[in-house]
Design an enzyme around this catalytic site. Structure first.
Site, PDB file in Angstrom:
ATOM      1  N   GLY A  99     113.784  12.582  84.163  1.00 32.58           N
ATOM      2  CA  GLY A  99     114.286  11.456  83.400  1.00 32.58           C
ATOM      3  C   GLY A  99     115.586  10.951  83.995  1.00 32.58           C
ATOM      4  O   GLY A  99     116.270  11.647  84.747  1.00 32.58           O
ATOM      5  N   CYS A 100     115.946   9.713  83.657  1.00 34.47           N
ATOM      6  CA  CYS A 100     117.154   9.113  84.215  1.00 34.47           C
ATOM      7  C   CYS A 100     118.416   9.802  83.693  1.00 34.47           C
ATOM      8  O   CYS A 100     119.288  10.197  84.479  1.00 34.47           O
ATOM      9  CB  CYS A 100     117.191   7.618  83.927  1.00 34.47           C
ATOM     10  SG  CYS A 100     116.883   7.169  82.204  1.00 34.47           S
ATOM     11  N   PHE A 101     118.540   9.960  82.375  1.00 35.20           N
ATOM     12  CA  PHE A 101     119.710  10.642  81.825  1.00 35.20           C
ATOM     13  C   PHE A 101     119.827  12.078  82.352  1.00 35.20           C
ATOM     14  O   PHE A 101     120.917  12.505  82.763  1.00 35.20           O
ATOM     15  CB  PHE A 101     119.658  10.651  80.297  1.00 35.20           C
ATOM     16  CG  PHE A 101     120.014   9.352  79.648  1.00 35.20           C
ATOM     17  CD1 PHE A 101     121.252   8.752  79.854  1.00 35.20           C
ATOM     18  CD2 PHE A 101     119.115   8.714  78.809  1.00 35.20           C
ATOM     19  CE1 PHE A 101     121.596   7.548  79.248  1.00 35.20           C
ATOM     20  CE2 PHE A 101     119.440   7.509  78.190  1.00 35.20           C
ATOM     21  CZ  PHE A 101     120.680   6.928  78.408  1.00 35.20           C
TER      22      PHE A 101
ATOM     23  N   SER B 146     121.225  12.215  86.025  1.00 43.83           N
ATOM     24  CA  SER B 146     122.663  11.993  86.099  1.00 43.83           C
ATOM     25  C   SER B 146     123.443  13.194  85.573  1.00 43.83           C
ATOM     26  O   SER B 146     124.406  13.655  86.208  1.00 43.83           O
ATOM     27  CB  SER B 146     123.023  10.736  85.305  1.00 43.83           C
ATOM     28  OG  SER B 146     124.411  10.516  85.282  1.00 43.83           O
TER      29      SER B 146
END
Length: 334
Positions: free
Chosen positions: A148-150, A153
């Site tokens: 996932g993107c979150f 990061s």
């Protein structure tokens, strides 16, 4: 040069578009199959920005056709929908990079935060597609669960410092993302009138990306305090992360050492910005310590490193290609 035939199922969305933009220029992959739920259009009709670049026919999604035409398929589909395609594609000998959440988590955690899983056998053999953690495993993978993107990061920001973290103390992730992260589906939350000149948190502390962060860091879900915010931007993501640490270390030196062999992580001497990574696969990371508190700033493009470019990096590794083949490396904004 011998090309590897690849396909994209889920061509209609933002991540599907980003995949196509990179694949049509990729030196080794040949985009031979493009599909969505309806078909009967072309890539440049579906996405006018592709005019003069890609006019490939968009088919109605078919496992049989994808299996006949492709060695590897990218699935840019919602969770639950994706696993219905993964199972037969893998059975037909096609390698898969899945951009949904369907294969990222252990069974119990996935079903607690998403839905019933219908492909447990492949779930147990999927490789989490974060190269900085699982590069070796990706080389022999048949199925990759794109992160996932979150979580991308947050995990990349936290990994180098986990050995200095005071055990069982809170991990606080305050993240901001552009509206494209919500996808194309219309909603009151992402309506222009609501988003413009506004900023707000959503699903605080219970967002389903929190267990993904916890799982890959090897900590309990209760220790991860994750609050995402929607900001009035098209794309981009920054995570501001706070942890309690102990021991004597230089934060920049820790980052430099940990990521010395990571071509898509850059260490910053100043807090990161979204613009510096827009349109690239880079994750920029900055850290600053004050006493026993460590602040980490981690920036990515949510559609690229948080989805599509990371998917292509994973496919490159799976197919024995150069890791950065076909990946943009210069941000497209001033």
């Amino acid at each position: 040069m011998t090309h590897i035939n690849v396909g994209v199922i889920g061509a209609s969305g933002y991540t599907g578009l980003e995949l196509v933009k990179m694949l049509v220029k990729h030196p080794n992959f040949k985009l031979t199959y493009l599909a969505n739920s309806e078909g009967e259009t072309t890539a440049d009709e579906l996405h006018p920005s592709l005019k003069g670049v890609c006019d490939l026919e968009v088919q109605k999604a078919s496992v049989t056709q994808a299996s006949n035409e492709c060695e590897l398929v990218f699935l840019a589909l919602p969770h639950k929908t994706a696993m219905a395609y993964v199972k037969p594609l893998i059975a037909n000998g096609v390698k898969v990079v899945d951009l949904s959440a369907d294969y990222r988590l252990p069974l119990y955690t996935y079903e607690a935060f998403y839905t019933e899983h219908t492909d447990v056998a492949n779930l147990e053999h999927s490789v989490y597609g974060l190269p900085e953690l699982f590069r070796q495993e990706l080389k022999s993978a048949k199925l990759v669960a794109n992160p996932g993107c979150f979580p991308t990061s947050a995990i990349l920001g936290l990994l180098p410092f986990m050995k200095y973290r005071v055990e069982h103390t809170p991990i606080i992730v305050d993240a901001k993302t552009g509206v494209s992260g919500a996808g194309k589906k219309l909603s009151e939350t992402t309506h222009f009138v609501n988003v413009n000149d506004n900023l707000f948190a959503y699903n605080p502390l219970m967002h389903r990306h929190a267990p993904e962060i916890a799982d890959k860091l090897g900590v309990d879900f209760e220790e991860v305090n994750f609050v995402p915010h929607l900001v009035p931007l098209t794309r981009g993501m920054i995570s501001s992360i706070y942890i309690q640490v102990e021991g004597d270390f230089d934060e920049e030196a820790v980052l430099e050492e940990y990521y010395k062999d990571a071509p898509h992580v850059r260490i910053s001497k100043v807090p990161t910005t979204m613009k510096d990574v827009a349109g690239t696969n880079f994750c920029d990371i900055y850290a600053k310590r004050k006493g026993n508190m460590l602040f980490i700033s981690s920036a990515i493009d949510n559609l690229m490193r948080g989805a599509s470019s990371q998917a292509i990096v994973n496919a490159n590794i799976m197919m024995g290609l150069a890791e950065d083949a076909g990946i943009p490396d210069i941000a497209y904004v001033p």
